[in-house]
Design a protein around this motif. Structure first.
Motif, PDB file in Angstrom:
ATOM      1  N   ASN A  98       0.850  -1.195   0.000  1.00 13.02           N
ATOM      2  CA  ASN A  98       0.000   0.000   0.000  1.00 13.02           C
ATOM      3  C   ASN A  98       0.887   1.247   0.000  1.00 13.02           C
ATOM      4  O   ASN A  98       1.576   1.529   0.983  1.00 13.02           O
ATOM      5  N   PRO A  99       0.877   2.008  -1.090  1.00 13.02           N
ATOM      6  CA  PRO A  99       1.735   3.197  -1.151  1.00 13.02           C
ATOM      7  C   PRO A  99       1.286   4.311  -0.190  1.00 13.02           C
ATOM      8  O   PRO A  99       2.040   5.247   0.058  1.00 13.02           O
ATOM      9  N   LYS A 100       0.083   4.200   0.366  1.00 14.60           N
ATOM     10  CA  LYS A 100      -0.435   5.255   1.259  1.00 14.60           C
ATOM     11  C   LYS A 100      -0.527   4.762   2.703  1.00 14.60           C
ATOM     12  O   LYS A 100      -1.339   5.242   3.490  1.00 14.60           O
ATOM     13  N   ARG A 101       0.355   3.835   3.061  1.00  7.28           N
ATOM     14  CA  ARG A 101       0.297   3.295   4.424  1.00  7.28           C
ATOM     15  C   ARG A 101       0.670   4.346   5.471  1.00  7.28           C
ATOM     16  O   ARG A 101       0.269   4.234   6.616  1.00  7.28           O
ATOM     17  N   ASP A 102       1.407   5.385   5.093  1.00  8.98           N
ATOM     18  CA  ASP A 102       1.687   6.473   6.045  1.00  8.98           C
ATOM     19  C   ASP A 102       0.394   7.209   6.406  1.00  8.98           C
ATOM     20  O   ASP A 102       0.207   7.624   7.547  1.00  8.98           O
ATOM     21  N   ASN A 103      -0.497   7.352   5.422  1.00  8.33           N
ATOM     22  CA  ASN A 103      -1.808   7.947   5.713  1.00  8.33           C
ATOM     23  C   ASN A 103      -2.606   7.053   6.657  1.00  8.33           C
ATOM     24  O   ASN A 103      -3.315   7.541   7.542  1.00  8.33           O
ATOM     25  N   VAL A 104      -2.482   5.748   6.451  1.00  9.58           N
ATOM     26  CA  VAL A 104      -3.180   4.794   7.322  1.00  9.58           C
ATOM     27  C   VAL A 104      -2.640   4.910   8.742  1.00  9.58           C
ATOM     28  O   VAL A 104      -3.406   4.903   9.713  1.00  9.58           O
ATOM     29  N   LYS A 105      -1.318   5.029   8.882  1.00  8.47           N
ATOM     30  CA  LYS A 105      -0.717   5.175  10.219  1.00  8.47           C
ATOM     31  C   LYS A 105      -1.219   6.445  10.896  1.00  8.47           C
ATOM     32  O   LYS A 105      -1.535   6.444  12.089  1.00  8.47           O
ATOM     33  N   ALA A 106      -1.303   7.527  10.131  1.00  9.82           N
ATOM     34  CA  ALA A 106      -1.808   8.786  10.699  1.00  9.82           C
ATOM     35  C   ALA A 106      -3.273   8.637  11.110  1.00  9.82           C
ATOM     36  O   ALA A 106      -3.675   9.110  12.188  1.00  9.82           O
ATOM     37  N   ALA A 107      -4.068   7.973  10.271  1.00  7.66           N
ATOM     38  CA  ALA A 107      -5.484   7.757  10.606  1.00  7.66           C
ATOM     39  C   ALA A 107      -5.612   6.891  11.851  1.00  7.66           C
ATOM     40  O   ALA A 107      -6.464   7.143  12.713  1.00  7.66           O
ATOM     41  N   MET A 108      -4.768   5.886  11.979  1.00  9.53           N
ATOM     42  CA  MET A 108      -4.811   5.027  13.176  1.00  9.53           C
ATOM     43  C   MET A 108      -4.447   5.815  14.427  1.00  9.53           C
ATOM     44  O   MET A 108      -5.040   5.601  15.489  1.00  9.53           O
ATOM     45  N   ALA A 109      -3.490   6.739  14.317  1.00 10.08           N
ATOM     46  CA  ALA A 109      -3.115   7.565  15.469  1.00 10.08           C
ATOM     47  C   ALA A 109      -4.283   8.451  15.890  1.00 10.08           C
ATOM     48  O   ALA A 109      -4.564   8.597  17.090  1.00 10.08           O
ATOM     49  N   VAL A 110      -4.993   9.009  14.917  1.00  9.07           N
ATOM     50  CA  VAL A 110      -6.154   9.853  15.224  1.00  9.07           C
ATOM     51  C   VAL A 110      -7.256   9.017  15.874  1.00  9.07           C
ATOM     52  O   VAL A 110      -7.858   9.425  16.879  1.00  9.07           O
ATOM     53  N   VAL A 111      -7.506   7.825  15.321  1.00  6.66           N
ATOM     54  CA  VAL A 111      -8.551   6.956  15.883  1.00  6.66           C
ATOM     55  C   VAL A 111      -8.171   6.527  17.295  1.00  6.66           C
ATOM     56  O   VAL A 111      -9.022   6.503  18.198  1.00  6.66           O
ATOM     57  N   LEU A 112      -6.897   6.209  17.519  1.00  5.28           N
ATOM     58  CA  LEU A 112      -6.457   5.801  18.847  1.00  5.28           C
ATOM     59  C   LEU A 112      -6.619   6.941  19.853  1.00  5.28           C
ATOM     60  O   LEU A 112      -7.113   6.731  20.963  1.00  5.28           O
ATOM     61  N   GLY A 113      -6.241   8.152  19.464  1.00  8.84           N
ATOM     62  CA  GLY A 113      -6.428   9.302  20.357  1.00  8.84           C
ATOM     63  C   GLY A 113      -7.897   9.558  20.657  1.00  8.84           C
ATOM     64  O   GLY A 113      -8.275   9.823  21.802  1.00  8.84           O
ATOM     65  N   THR A 114      -8.720   9.458  19.628  1.00  5.86           N
ATOM     66  CA  THR A 114     -10.162   9.645  19.823  1.00  5.86           C
ATOM     67  C   THR A 114     -10.728   8.545  20.715  1.00  5.86           C
ATOM     68  O   THR A 114     -11.592   8.808  21.564  1.00  5.86           O
ATOM     69  N   ALA A 115     -10.221   7.317  20.542  1.00  6.58           N
ATOM     70  CA  ALA A 115     -10.695   6.200  21.366  1.00  6.58           C
ATOM     71  C   ALA A 115     -10.384   6.444  22.841  1.00  6.58           C
ATOM     72  O   ALA A 115     -11.204   6.133  23.717  1.00  6.58           O
ATOM     73  N   LEU A 116      -9.230   7.010  23.121  1.00  3.58           N
ATOM     74  CA  LEU A 116      -8.879   7.310  24.520  1.00  3.58           C
ATOM     75  C   LEU A 116      -9.826   8.352  25.104  1.00  3.58           C
ATOM     76  O   LEU A 116     -10.292   8.214  26.242  1.00  3.58           O
ATOM     77  N   VAL A 117     -10.113   9.388  24.344  1.00  8.26           N
ATOM     78  CA  VAL A 117     -11.054  10.420  24.816  1.00  8.26           C
ATOM     79  C   VAL A 117     -12.446   9.807  25.001  1.00  8.26           C
ATOM     80  O   VAL A 117     -13.118  10.064  26.008  1.00  8.26           O
ATOM     81  N   ASP A 118     -12.872   8.985  24.036  1.00 12.21           N
ATOM     82  CA  ASP A 118     -14.173   8.303  24.140  1.00 12.21           C
ATOM     83  C   ASP A 118     -14.242   7.473  25.421  1.00 12.21           C
ATOM     84  O   ASP A 118     -15.227   7.533  26.166  1.00 12.21           O
ATOM     85  N   ALA A 119     -13.195   6.675  25.663  1.00 17.03           N
ATOM     86  CA  ALA A 119     -13.195   5.777  26.824  1.00 17.03           C
ATOM     87  C   ALA A 119     -13.182   6.563  28.133  1.00 17.03           C
ATOM     88  O   ALA A 119     -13.892   6.195  29.083  1.00 17.03           O
ATOM     89  N   MET A 120     -12.411   7.632  28.195  1.00 16.24           N
ATOM     90  CA  MET A 120     -12.368   8.424  29.434  1.00 16.24           C
ATOM     91  C   MET A 120     -13.722   9.081  29.707  1.00 16.24           C
ATOM     92  O   MET A 120     -14.195   9.089  30.848  1.00 16.24           O
ATOM     93  N   ALA A 121     -14.339   9.633  28.678  1.00 17.57           N
ATOM     94  CA  ALA A 121     -15.648  10.267  28.875  1.00 17.57           C
ATOM     95  C   ALA A 121     -16.704   9.228  29.234  1.00 17.57           C
ATOM     96  O   ALA A 121     -17.539   9.463  30.123  1.00 17.57           O
ATOM     97  N   ALA A 122     -16.688   8.083  28.561  1.00 23.17           N
ATOM     98  CA  ALA A 122     -17.665   7.028  28.851  1.00 23.17           C
ATOM     99  C   ALA A 122     -17.505   6.524  30.277  1.00 23.17           C
ATOM    100  O   ALA A 122     -18.490   6.304  30.989  1.00 23.17           O
ATOM    101  N   ARG A 123     -16.270   6.365  30.710  1.00 20.46           N
ATOM    102  CA  ARG A 123     -16.030   5.891  32.076  1.00 20.46           C
ATOM    103  C   ARG A 123     -16.487   6.916  33.106  1.00 20.46           C
ATOM    104  O   ARG A 123     -17.112   6.579  34.112  1.00 20.46           O
ATOM    105  N   ALA A 124     -16.183   8.196  32.849  1.00 17.67           N
ATOM    106  CA  ALA A 124     -16.602   9.244  33.785  1.00 17.67           C
ATOM    107  C   ALA A 124     -18.125   9.295  33.900  1.00 17.67           C
ATOM    108  O   ALA A 124     -18.666   9.419  35.005  1.00 17.67           O
ATOM    109  N   LEU A 125     -18.812   9.185  32.774  1.00 17.62           N
ATOM    110  CA  LEU A 125     -20.284   9.206  32.811  1.00 17.62           C
ATOM    111  C   LEU A 125     -20.828   7.941  33.458  1.00 17.62           C
ATOM    112  O   LEU A 125     -21.820   7.985  34.185  1.00 17.62           O
ATOM    113  N   SER A 126     -20.202   6.798  33.202  1.00 16.81           N
ATOM    114  CA  SER A 126     -20.666   5.534  33.807  1.00 16.81           C
ATOM    115  C   SER A 126     -20.522   5.565  35.322  1.00 16.81           C
ATOM    116  O   SER A 126     -21.403   5.099  36.046  1.00 16.81           O
TER     117      SER A 126
END
Length: 188
Positions: A98-126
């Motif tokens: 995949n010649p655009k795997r660097d874009n995939v890595k960047a997208a994974m970093a964004v998803v991982l960061g968003t997942a952490l925010v999602d999990a922290m907010a979900a836990r706080a509300l729970s």
């Protein structure tokens, strides 16, 4: 001390404000994924996965609407699960061909960061809406809802007679005369 109502003095807790922000983020991302799945797949070098991107867009819209609702907790946990699915899907784009795997890595970093925010907010509300495990829980399993035991009430209504206007006509006895319907005052 009176303060004007601003976002700094809002009655919403931080987790609620984060949930609202994540809700709007989900709506925007979901609309992008639904409207332009080919743009997303092309930028990641994952052409052919447009249907999967559309499905992720629909999921984002649903969790976004839920996060903007009265109880955003289930929607935020849904976002956490969706983030895991997104990471697994993106991992398939890390292949060496995949010649655009660097874009995939960047997208994974964004998803991982968003997942952490999602999990922290979900836990706080729970945690805020959890029932205490050590508190007293009333046992109503032996309660019938009646004022006295069944044996003491047996026969209490034996002298009850159904009012005449509530009785069902089951075909026995005289039938009442039909009541004529007057359409106007001139009908006699």
């Amino acid at each position: 001390m009176n303060h004007p109502h601003t976002s700094a003095t809002s009655s919403l807790a931080t987790a609620d404000r984060v949930a609202r922000g994540l809700g709007y983020f989900s709506l925007g991302l979901g609309l992008l994924e639904l409207a332009s799945p080919r743009l997303v797949t092309r930028s990641l070098g994952m052409e052919g996965a447009e249907a999967l991107v559309r499905a992720a867009g629909a999921r984002e819209l649903l969790t976004g609407l839920g996060a903007l609702g009265v109880n955003p907790t289930p929607a935020l946990w849904g976002r956490v699960a969706g983030d895991a699915l997104d990471l697994a899907t993106l991992a398939s784009g890390l292949s060496p061909d995949n010649p655009k795997r660097d874009n995939v890595k960047a997208a994974m970093a964004v998803v991982l960061g968003t997942a952490l925010v999602d999990a922290m907010a979900a836990r706080a509300l729970s945690e805020r809406h959890v029932r205490p495990r050590h508190g007293y829980i009333a046992d109503y399993s032996q309660c019938s809802g009646f004022p006295r035991p069944a044996a003491a009430m047996r026969g209490e209504a034996s002298d009850f007679e159904t009012p005449a206007d509530m009785r069902a006509d089951i075909g026995s006895g005289p039938r009442p005369a039909p009541v004529p319907i007057r359409l106007s005052d001139t009908d006699q």
